[in-house]
Design an enzyme around this catalytic site. Structure first.
Site, PDB file in Angstrom:
ATOM      1  N   HIS A 130       0.844  -1.198   0.000  1.00 13.56           N
ATOM      2  CA  HIS A 130       0.000   0.000   0.000  1.00 13.56           C
ATOM      3  C   HIS A 130       0.882   1.252   0.000  1.00 13.56           C
ATOM      4  CE1 HIS A 130      -3.714  -2.219   0.760  1.00 13.56           C
ATOM      5  NE2 HIS A 130      -4.387  -1.084   0.683  1.00 13.56           N
ATOM      6  N   HIS A 177       0.388  -2.705   9.381  1.00 13.30           N
ATOM      7  CA  HIS A 177       1.820  -2.551   9.133  1.00 13.30           C
ATOM      8  C   HIS A 177       2.482  -1.796  10.278  1.00 13.30           C
ATOM      9  CE1 HIS A 177       2.237  -4.141   5.068  1.00 13.30           C
ATOM     10  NE2 HIS A 177       1.115  -3.536   4.745  1.00 13.30           N
TER      11      HIS A 177
END
Length: 363
Positions: A130, A177
């Protein structure tokens, strides 16, 4: 509150999370709404504007965004920029997904992290794709458009950090993350762009003009897909990689056919930089009509190809297809299903849909 807390958490950490801006500690009840967690417990969102903002940020790296963003560029703004954005996106995402499966770092542990997104939880974590997409797309947009279109550079210098920061921070907020994943994804993308961006024009011209380009494109993307499928056991990463490669191959092959049929012609170099046309109701109406017609066509193609390719692959490789979800996890089914389906989606975006626009007079 930037994060969320588990319901029933009476620890000092939980009490601090409940307090703060909008919390009981400030003398005001927090804005709370139950949000289901993977383990069945509830997490509570105490800052809805921030939550919605980061949900939007994380969507900038999901399939829904890509299937709207790239066609919009190709159909309404600038086909050349749209094609080259796809080339960069495919390269960055493919390298990112393969690197994840080589490094094999797990996602942040929960607890202590509260995960608001579980769809990609089966993937590895390092680097954040991402973050890579959220870095590559805005930077590439400015590199490809500045000097080709007339606009102040300051617009681009504002867009890049805003877009990149929104996507990167959203992945930390969603619990998917760590900060190190984000930093690694950002720096990895800068390295990839520094090495490969000078070749983007060459790749795009080859895709359009070389006689055997479609065969080379299909073979190369298929070989890369087979390589990536041998790296690990099943995860959403494998399917996403096949989708990315299939979409890239389809868009490149479609641009080759479109170019040779003369359906979409790029402006000559002596007309650059281009000035944006005045926004009129006719222009706006045609743009909306192209998006509506084009997306309906693309979604029909995707659904039809899914219904054809999955049972066909199951039949060829003697895999039971009673449970479609389980059948798709077999490499023999997932590779052709994803690759062919999204290859046709990409081909539709750059050939079938522009031809349809030409036929009905809204090109």
């Amino acid at each position: 509150n930037f994060w969320l807390r588990e319901s029933g958490d009476t620890s000092p950490r939980g009490r601090r999370a409940e307090g703060g801006a909008g919390g009981h500690a400030a003398g005001r009840p927090p804005i709370l709404s139950a949000k289901p967690r993977p383990d069945g417990q509830l997490a509570r969102v105490s800052n809805w504007p921030l939550y919605c903002l980061f949900c939007f940020g994380t969507e900038l790296g999901n399939e829904l965004f890509y299937i709207l963003f790239f066609p919009f560029w190709i159909w309404n703004l600038d086909p050349l920029v749209g094609r080259r954005l796809v080339v960069i996106w495919v390269l960055v995402m493919y390298l990112g997904q393969c690197t994840k499966d080589i490094i094999r770092w797990p996602r942040p542990a929960s607890p202590p992290v509260v995960k608001l997104e579980v769809f990609y939880n089966s993937e590895y974590s390092m680097p954040s794709t991402h973050a890579m997409s959220g870095t590559a797309i805005p930077i590439s947009m400015i590199l490809l458009t500045y000097g080709r279109w007339q606009y102040p550079l300051i617009y681009g210098l504002i867009l890049i950090p805003c877009w990149c920061s929104l996507v990167c921070l959203s992945r930390i907020y969603m619990g998917m993350h760590s900060i190190l994943d984000i930093i690694a994804g950002f720096l990895y993308t800068i390295l990839i762009l520094a090495v490969f961006y000078p070749f983007v024009d060459l790749i795009d011209n080859f895709n359009q003009t070389h006689k055997y380009a479609p065969f080379i494109i299909i073979g190369l993307h298929l070989a890369l897909g087979i390589f990536s499928f041998t790296l690990d056991t099943w995860s959403t990463s494998r399917g996403d990689t096949a989708e990315i490669l299939g979409s890239g191959a389809g868009i490149a092959c479609g641009s080759h056919v479109t170019y040779n049929m003369g359906l979409v012609l790029d402006p000559s170099l002596d007309t650059l930089p281009l000035a944006g046309p005045p926004i009129t109701m006719t222009l706006f109406g045609k743009a909306i009509l192209r998006i509506l017609i084009g997306m309906v066509f693309v979604l029909i193609v995707r659904d039809v190809m899914k219904k054809i390719t999955i049972p066909l692959a199951c039949k060829i490789f003697n895999i039971p297809c009673d449970d479609i979800r389980k059948a798709r996890q077999h490499m023999e089914v997932e590779l052709p299903y994803r690759y062919i389906t999204y290859g046709m989606v990409g081909f539709s975006i750059t050939f079938f849909v522009p031809y349809l626009f030409f036929f009905i007079g809204i090109s």
